[in-house]
Enzyme design. Sequence first.
Site, mmCIF file in Angstrom:
data_model
loop_
_atom_site.group_PDB
_atom_site.id
_atom_site.type_symbol
_atom_site.label_atom_id
_atom_site.label_comp_id
_atom_site.label_asym_id
_atom_site.label_seq_id
_atom_site.Cartn_x
_atom_site.Cartn_y
_atom_site.Cartn_z
ATOM 1 C CG ASP A 1 23.359 -34.996 11.221
ATOM 2 O OD1 ASP A 1 24.494 -35.085 11.598
ATOM 3 O OD2 ASP A 1 22.409 -34.923 9.967
ATOM 4 C CG HIS B 1 33.415 -35.290 15.965
ATOM 5 N ND1 HIS B 1 31.868 -35.452 15.611
ATOM 6 C CD2 HIS B 1 34.300 -34.632 15.017
ATOM 7 C CE1 HIS B 1 32.135 -35.545 14.415
ATOM 8 N NE2 HIS B 1 33.407 -34.846 13.845
ATOM 9 C CG LEU C 1 20.390 -46.099 29.649
ATOM 10 C CD1 LEU C 1 18.966 -46.459 28.385
ATOM 11 C CD2 LEU C 1 20.829 -44.977 29.525
HETATM 12 C C1 FPP Z 1 27.377 -36.718 13.522
HETATM 13 O O1 FPP Z 1 27.676 -34.954 13.092
HETATM 14 C C2 FPP Z 1 28.565 -37.236 14.421
HETATM 15 C C3 FPP Z 1 29.056 -37.989 14.177
HETATM 16 C C4 FPP Z 1 29.511 -38.728 12.702
HETATM 17 C C5 FPP Z 1 29.990 -38.361 15.414
HETATM 18 C C6 FPP Z 1 29.027 -38.732 16.399
HETATM 19 C C7 FPP Z 1 29.945 -38.793 17.966
HETATM 20 C C8 FPP Z 1 29.616 -38.710 18.365
HETATM 21 C C9 FPP Z 1 29.409 -37.480 19.149
HETATM 22 C C10 FPP Z 1 31.249 -38.969 19.712
HETATM 23 C C11 FPP Z 1 30.684 -40.275 20.699
HETATM 24 C C12 FPP Z 1 31.285 -40.516 21.407
HETATM 25 C C13 FPP Z 1 31.201 -41.554 22.409
HETATM 26 C C14 FPP Z 1 32.378 -42.683 23.270
HETATM 27 C C15 FPP Z 1 29.637 -42.021 22.032
HETATM 28 P P1 FPP Z 1 28.793 -34.407 11.855
HETATM 29 O O2 FPP Z 1 29.540 -34.519 11.850
HETATM 30 O O3 FPP Z 1 28.421 -35.470 11.124
HETATM 31 O O4 FPP Z 1 27.715 -33.579 11.784
HETATM 32 P P2 FPP Z 1 26.986 -32.136 10.547
HETATM 33 O O5 FPP Z 1 25.921 -33.403 9.388
HETATM 34 O O6 FPP Z 1 27.186 -30.962 11.061
HETATM 35 O O7 FPP Z 1 28.663 -32.611 9.843
#
Ligand code: FPP
Length: 247
Positions: free
Chosen positions: A21, A38, A132
Amino acid sequence: MDIKSAIQQAALPEHIAIIMDGNGRWAKEKGESRIVGHYEGVVSVRDIVEGCGEIGIKYLTLYAFSTENWSRPKAEVDALMELMVSTIRKEAEHLKKNNVRLKLIGNITDLPEICQKEMQEGMDITEGCTGLTLILALSYSARWEIVAAAKKIAKDVLNGTITEEEINDAYFGKCLTTAAFPDPELLIRTSGEHRISNFLLYQIAYSELFFTDVHWPAFRKKDLYEAILNYQQRERRFGMTSEQVKP
Ligand code: FPP
């Protein structure tokens, strides 16, 4: 002693699950768009996969896209799907070289076809890996999974595969998308929120929870190792008394 060597090998969690998050907030603090958060989040994914491999963690589940995330603005959803596709396309061979097996949980048929295809290729390429197991939760929510399991069990009873008396928690667990994996001993959530957000609700019944204020794009191996050290200081009683579980 550095933080990594302070970890007791004999008391490692076998399975770590992470709610990644804070990508959006990290980006906002830097004056960047959420999408940049992201992209940086993928750098953390790489570091944490490597960090798990280095100390011998067997399973890592990452909450990469929830059922509820489909309600985000279309541009963000599209960017996330493209990021999943390009990351797996780029990283599949690298995962294989590092003996990492890729698996997915979630309502995979909801994903764009190109994403399903790329994920399948990533799983095929890494199929024989024995280090893993990296499990990506995509279009996943625990309530979706539990309802699907309940429907399957109702069918099993109706067609005589199982009787009502034979249904127990082990059987229920075998009907979940995580049937092939052990329950996580440690669940980490980054970015300061203290909630579970529809993630692995059945499987975390006895998981140790670790919350950190670090946003996911800033989360690195040392943060992972800190969470593991914290986990290793806890007494896991599973409803018993302290005297019963003391070695
Ligand atoms: C949450 O932060 C994050 C997500 C909803 C997306 C997570 C995805 C990635 C890190 C890409 C992963 C890729 C692979 C291939 C595993 P948020 O957007 O909710 O952040 P906020 O709460 O600060 O708005």
